[in-house]
Design a protein around this motif. Structure first.
Motif, PDB file in Angstrom:
ATOM      1  N   LEU A 147      36.043  26.937  36.981  1.00  0.00           N
ATOM      2  CA  LEU A 147      36.068  27.398  38.364  1.00  0.00           C
ATOM      3  C   LEU A 147      36.849  28.706  38.422  1.00  0.00           C
ATOM      4  CD1 LEU A 147      36.785  24.028  40.233  1.00  0.00           C
ATOM      5  CD2 LEU A 147      34.582  25.113  39.792  1.00  0.00           C
ATOM      6  N   ALA A 148      36.226  29.699  38.982  1.00  0.00           N
ATOM      7  CA  ALA A 148      36.853  31.022  39.080  1.00  0.00           C
ATOM      8  C   ALA A 148      36.852  31.479  40.527  1.00  0.00           C
ATOM      9  CB  ALA A 148      36.137  32.037  38.196  1.00  0.00           C
ATOM     10  N   TYR A 149      37.952  32.041  40.939  1.00  0.00           N
ATOM     11  CA  TYR A 149      38.061  32.551  42.294  1.00  0.00           C
ATOM     12  C   TYR A 149      37.822  34.066  42.290  1.00  0.00           C
ATOM     13  CZ  TYR A 149      40.073  34.046  46.711  1.00  0.00           C
ATOM     14  OH  TYR A 149      40.289  34.646  47.940  1.00  0.00           O
ATOM     15  N   LYS A 150      36.817  34.497  42.979  1.00  0.00           N
ATOM     16  CA  LYS A 150      36.508  35.933  43.053  1.00  0.00           C
ATOM     17  C   LYS A 150      36.617  36.370  44.522  1.00  0.00           C
ATOM     18  CE  LYS A 150      33.390  35.966  39.101  1.00  0.00           C
ATOM     19  NZ  LYS A 150      32.028  36.286  38.606  1.00  0.00           N
ATOM     20  N   PRO A 151      37.702  36.993  44.812  1.00  0.00           N
ATOM     21  CA  PRO A 151      37.869  37.445  46.226  1.00  0.00           C
ATOM     22  C   PRO A 151      36.849  38.512  46.602  1.00  0.00           C
ATOM     23  CG  PRO A 151      39.584  38.373  44.864  1.00  0.00           C
ATOM     24  CD  PRO A 151      38.841  37.424  43.997  1.00  0.00           C
ATOM     25  N   VAL A 152      36.426  38.481  47.803  1.00  0.00           N
ATOM     26  CA  VAL A 152      35.474  39.461  48.308  1.00  0.00           C
ATOM     27  C   VAL A 152      36.186  40.807  48.504  1.00  0.00           C
ATOM     28  CG1 VAL A 152      33.826  40.025  50.135  1.00  0.00           C
ATOM     29  CG2 VAL A 152      34.163  37.644  49.416  1.00  0.00           C
ATOM     30  N   ALA A 153      35.598  41.829  47.939  1.00  0.00           N
ATOM     31  CA  ALA A 153      36.230  43.162  48.057  1.00  0.00           C
ATOM     32  C   ALA A 153      36.122  43.664  49.514  1.00  0.00           C
ATOM     33  CB  ALA A 153      35.526  44.144  47.119  1.00  0.00           C
TER      34      ALA A 153
END
Length: 291
Positions: free
Chosen positions: A283-289
């Motif tokens: 599980l990876a958290y990729k914040p929205v730019a």
């Protein structure tokens, strides 16, 4: 054992609550293992210090984990008990109904039970009476009480044979060795009147005389009635008396092993092809730019 306890504690499978520490658990493991080894050594030393001979192991047909009793031998052993042993020894925990489907048919077992007379009652007039035995009746004792048994056997009390195999170390090996092991007393051994020498009996001096000889009993199936054959069959019969559920228990063991084998294969399949993807996912958290 201590190492196993240490690994468990090191893997944090056991938490430290209060004063319990991994060192204490390791110490308890060492002490427990030492006590177990000491008890085992003491048991072996006590066995070695006995003055009776140790019965050799015989190749019994029911000796394996998955082997059943030889029911033809059990029936012949019952005939030996009826013709030889019944005069002195009882089977107070065995009923005639236990013979059905094992050594006799229902009609044969009823005929065996009808040969004895059982004191029953009271009847409607309050009197006791004697009737022929039924399947629900237990094997009668040859003596009315212990004092009568001792008086008829020079003070010795013939033990009940229902659980004799389970109650003697060596089981049926001991019974077979005892019945076939009568010899002349060696020099220096003094026997009292009515005693016999048997190296497999504790102390060597036994009040029971040798009862199994060639042709001491008669088999209905025509098997040669040698002394060793008689001893083998009656030992097998007494093993059945001690554990009437032996065959059922071993059959259930086979069923349980088969069932758990299938369950193990099914669980391995679920672990390998279903849960492995769940356990190995990332599980990876990729914040929205921000724009």
């Amino acid at each position: 054992m201590a190492a196993a306890v240490g690994r468990i504690c090191g893997a944090r499978l056991l938490k430290n609550y209060g004063a319990v520490t991994p060192q204490m658990l390791s110490t308890l493991g060492v002490v427990g293992g030492g006590v177990g080894a000491l008890l085992f050594a003491l048991e072996q030393s006590v066995q070695a210090s006995g003055n009776e001979a140790h019965p050799p192991h015989q190749p019994w047909s029911h000796g394996g984990m998955f082997q059943s009793l030889d029911h033809a031998s059990v029936r012949r052993g019952y005939e030996v008990y009826k013709q030889v042993c019944k005069a002195c020894h009882s089977l107070q925990y065995i009923a005639f109904r236990n013979l059905v489907g094992v050594t006799h048919t229902e009609d044969e077992a009823k005929a065996e039970a009808a040969e004895i007379m059982v004191r029953d009652g009271p009847n409607e007039e309050g009197n006791y009476f004697e009737r022929p035995g039924k399947l629900s009746d237990y094997f009668p004792s040859p003596y009315p009480n212990e004092n009568a048994a001792r008086a008829a056997n020079n003070g010795a009390y013939p033990p009940d044979l229902s659980l004799i195999v389970s109650g003697r170390k060596g089981g049926e090996d001991y019974i077979f060795a005892l019945l076939t092991g009568y010899v002349d007393a060696p020099a220096g051994v003094v026997l009292r009147e009515g005693q016999n020498y048997n190296p497999y009996f504790p102390g060597g001096a036994i009040s029971m005389a040798q009862v199994l000889f060639n042709e001491a009993a008669e088999y209905t199936d025509g098997t040669p009635a040698t002394a060793s054959q008689l001893a083998k069959d009656v030992a097998t019969f007494l093993r059945w008396c001690s554990e009437p559920e032996l065959d059922d228990r071993r059959l259930m063991t086979i069923k349980v092993i088969g069932m758990f084998s299938l369950l193990t294969a099914f669980i391995y399949y679920l672990k390998r092809h279903k849960w492995s993807t769940m356990k190995s996912r990332k599980l990876a958290y990729k914040p929205v730019a921000k724009k």
